[in-house]
Design a protein around this motif. Sequence first.
Motif, short mmCIF file in Angstrom:
data_model
loop_
_atom_site.label_atom_id
_atom_site.label_comp_id
_atom_site.label_asym_id
_atom_site.label_seq_id
_atom_site.Cartn_x
_atom_site.Cartn_y
_atom_site.Cartn_z
N SER A 1 0.80 -1.22 0.00
CA SER A 1 0.00 0.00 0.00
C SER A 1 0.83 1.28 0.00
CB SER A 1 -0.97 0.00 1.19
OG SER A 1 -1.93 -1.02 1.04
N PRO A 2 1.90 1.39 0.82
CA PRO A 2 2.69 2.64 0.81
C PRO A 2 3.32 2.92 -0.55
CG PRO A 2 3.14 1.39 2.80
CD PRO A 2 2.33 0.49 1.91
N LEU A 3 3.76 1.89 -1.26
CA LEU A 3 4.35 2.10 -2.58
C LEU A 3 3.33 2.70 -3.53
CD1 LEU A 3 6.51 1.75 -4.79
CD2 LEU A 3 5.61 -0.56 -5.14
N ILE A 4 2.13 2.14 -3.54
CA ILE A 4 1.09 2.64 -4.44
C ILE A 4 0.68 4.06 -4.03
CG2 ILE A 4 -1.27 2.27 -5.25
CD1 ILE A 4 0.92 0.33 -6.34
N GLN A 5 0.64 4.32 -2.74
CA GLN A 5 0.33 5.67 -2.27
C GLN A 5 1.40 6.66 -2.74
OE1 GLN A 5 -0.32 6.04 1.96
NE2 GLN A 5 -0.21 8.26 1.91
N THR A 6 2.66 6.27 -2.62
CA THR A 6 3.75 7.13 -3.08
C THR A 6 3.66 7.38 -4.58
OG1 THR A 6 5.26 6.40 -1.33
CG2 THR A 6 6.26 7.30 -3.33
N LEU A 7 3.41 6.33 -5.35
CA LEU A 7 3.29 6.49 -6.79
C LEU A 7 2.11 7.38 -7.14
CD1 LEU A 7 4.59 5.72 -9.43
CD2 LEU A 7 3.28 3.60 -9.43
N GLY A 8 1.01 7.25 -6.39
CA GLY A 8 -0.14 8.11 -6.61
C GLY A 8 0.19 9.57 -6.34
N GLU A 9 0.96 9.84 -5.30
CA GLU A 9 1.37 11.21 -4.98
C GLU A 9 2.28 11.78 -6.08
OE1 GLU A 9 3.06 11.44 -1.08
OE2 GLU A 9 1.40 10.33 -0.17
N ILE A 10 3.16 10.94 -6.60
CA ILE A 10 4.05 11.38 -7.68
C ILE A 10 3.24 11.73 -8.93
CG2 ILE A 10 5.80 10.54 -9.31
CD1 ILE A 10 6.87 8.83 -6.92
N LEU A 11 2.28 10.89 -9.26
CA LEU A 11 1.44 11.15 -10.43
C LEU A 11 0.62 12.42 -10.27
CD1 LEU A 11 0.26 7.48 -11.11
CD2 LEU A 11 1.76 8.85 -12.58
N GLY B 1 -5.23 11.21 -14.80
CA GLY B 1 -6.04 10.01 -14.92
C GLY B 1 -5.27 8.70 -14.98
N ILE B 2 -4.02 8.70 -14.53
CA ILE B 2 -3.23 7.46 -14.54
C ILE B 2 -3.43 6.72 -13.23
CG2 ILE B 2 -0.91 6.47 -14.67
CD1 ILE B 2 -0.06 8.93 -16.29
N ASP B 3 -3.81 5.47 -13.32
CA ASP B 3 -4.01 4.63 -12.14
C ASP B 3 -2.64 4.14 -11.65
OD1 ASP B 3 -4.50 2.57 -10.33
OD2 ASP B 3 -6.17 1.73 -11.46
N PRO B 4 -2.24 4.46 -10.41
CA PRO B 4 -0.92 4.04 -9.94
C PRO B 4 -0.75 2.53 -9.89
CG PRO B 4 -2.22 4.97 -8.13
CD PRO B 4 -2.95 5.28 -9.40
N VAL B 5 -1.82 1.79 -9.61
CA VAL B 5 -1.72 0.33 -9.60
C VAL B 5 -1.43 -0.19 -11.01
CG1 VAL B 5 -2.96 -1.83 -9.21
CG2 VAL B 5 -3.18 0.04 -7.57
N GLN B 6 -2.17 0.31 -12.00
CA GLN B 6 -1.95 -0.12 -13.37
C GLN B 6 -0.54 0.25 -13.84
OE1 GLN B 6 -3.63 -2.08 -15.14
NE2 GLN B 6 -5.80 -1.95 -14.63
N LEU B 7 -0.08 1.43 -13.45
CA LEU B 7 1.24 1.86 -13.86
C LEU B 7 2.31 0.96 -13.26
CD1 LEU B 7 3.14 3.79 -15.33
CD2 LEU B 7 3.05 5.29 -13.30
N ILE C 1 1.98 -2.13 -12.23
CA ILE C 1 1.90 -3.45 -12.86
C ILE C 1 2.60 -3.43 -14.23
CG2 ILE C 1 0.32 -5.12 -13.91
CD1 ILE C 1 -1.66 -4.47 -11.66
N SER C 2 2.44 -2.34 -14.96
CA SER C 2 3.09 -2.23 -16.27
C SER C 2 4.61 -2.17 -16.13
CB SER C 2 2.59 -0.99 -17.02
OG SER C 2 1.22 -1.14 -17.34
N ILE C 3 5.10 -1.39 -15.18
CA ILE C 3 6.55 -1.30 -14.96
C ILE C 3 7.10 -2.67 -14.57
CG2 ILE C 3 8.33 -0.35 -13.43
CD1 ILE C 3 6.61 2.22 -13.27
N ALA C 4 6.44 -3.31 -13.59
CA ALA C 4 6.89 -4.63 -13.14
C ALA C 4 6.79 -5.65 -14.27
CB ALA C 4 6.07 -5.07 -11.94
N GLY C 5 5.71 -5.59 -15.03
CA GLY C 5 5.50 -6.56 -16.10
C GLY C 5 6.53 -6.46 -17.20
#
Length: 213
Positions: free
Chosen positions: A135-145, A157-163, A165-169
């Motif tokens: 959760s903290p990682l996704i929160q941080t990525l959301g704040e960055i976006l 409109g970028i979903d931090p979870v989707q982003l 997942i794309s980076i990891a994928g």
Amino acid sequence: MNDTTPEPRSRNADRSQQAILEAAREEFSLHGLAGARVDRIAERADVNKRLIYYYFGSKDDLFLAVLEGVYADIRAAEKKLHLLELSPPEAIARLTEFTWNYYLEHPEFITLLNSANLHQARHLAKSQRVREMNSPLIQTLGEILEQGRRDGVLRGGIDPVQLYISIAGLAYFYLSNNHTLSAIFGRDLMTRKAHAERLSHMRDVVLGYVLRD
């Protein structure tokens, strides 16, 4: 006696559990959950097999403990990036680079996740700890976006979870399938040059998506 001094038995128990976890990480990464043997874990850890069941209950519970451990390691490493101190584009590029390099340097992470997925993540589904770690990682990525959107440098409109997942994928698929991909395309995808090309491609793909035109 100082009450804050750990008891020797407690220290020994901590060392034994850590030795078991390290041995189990190696065993599960080499053989998967189905192929792993508690006897071999005990031998690697230099402990009595009964001690493994005493501390962890079962092979499945030990597998979950190993998975929680590898997730804790990568999340701890990500915190050291201090992404919120960077500009939004720099932060996303840094996370992309880190993810690629971490997967490359920790092949056991990929093999353990492969094993977890083979069993439909039924172990991780029981782990509140893993969800809390992510959760903290996704929160941080959301704040960055959001900061990037406010600054006018990132799309909205970028979903931090989707982003994420794309980076990891982009890293995970390449590395977990490098043998088949190398055979299919007739190229050694694990050379230093190929690694550099892949990371450059990943940065271009991710930043090309998030940056405003």
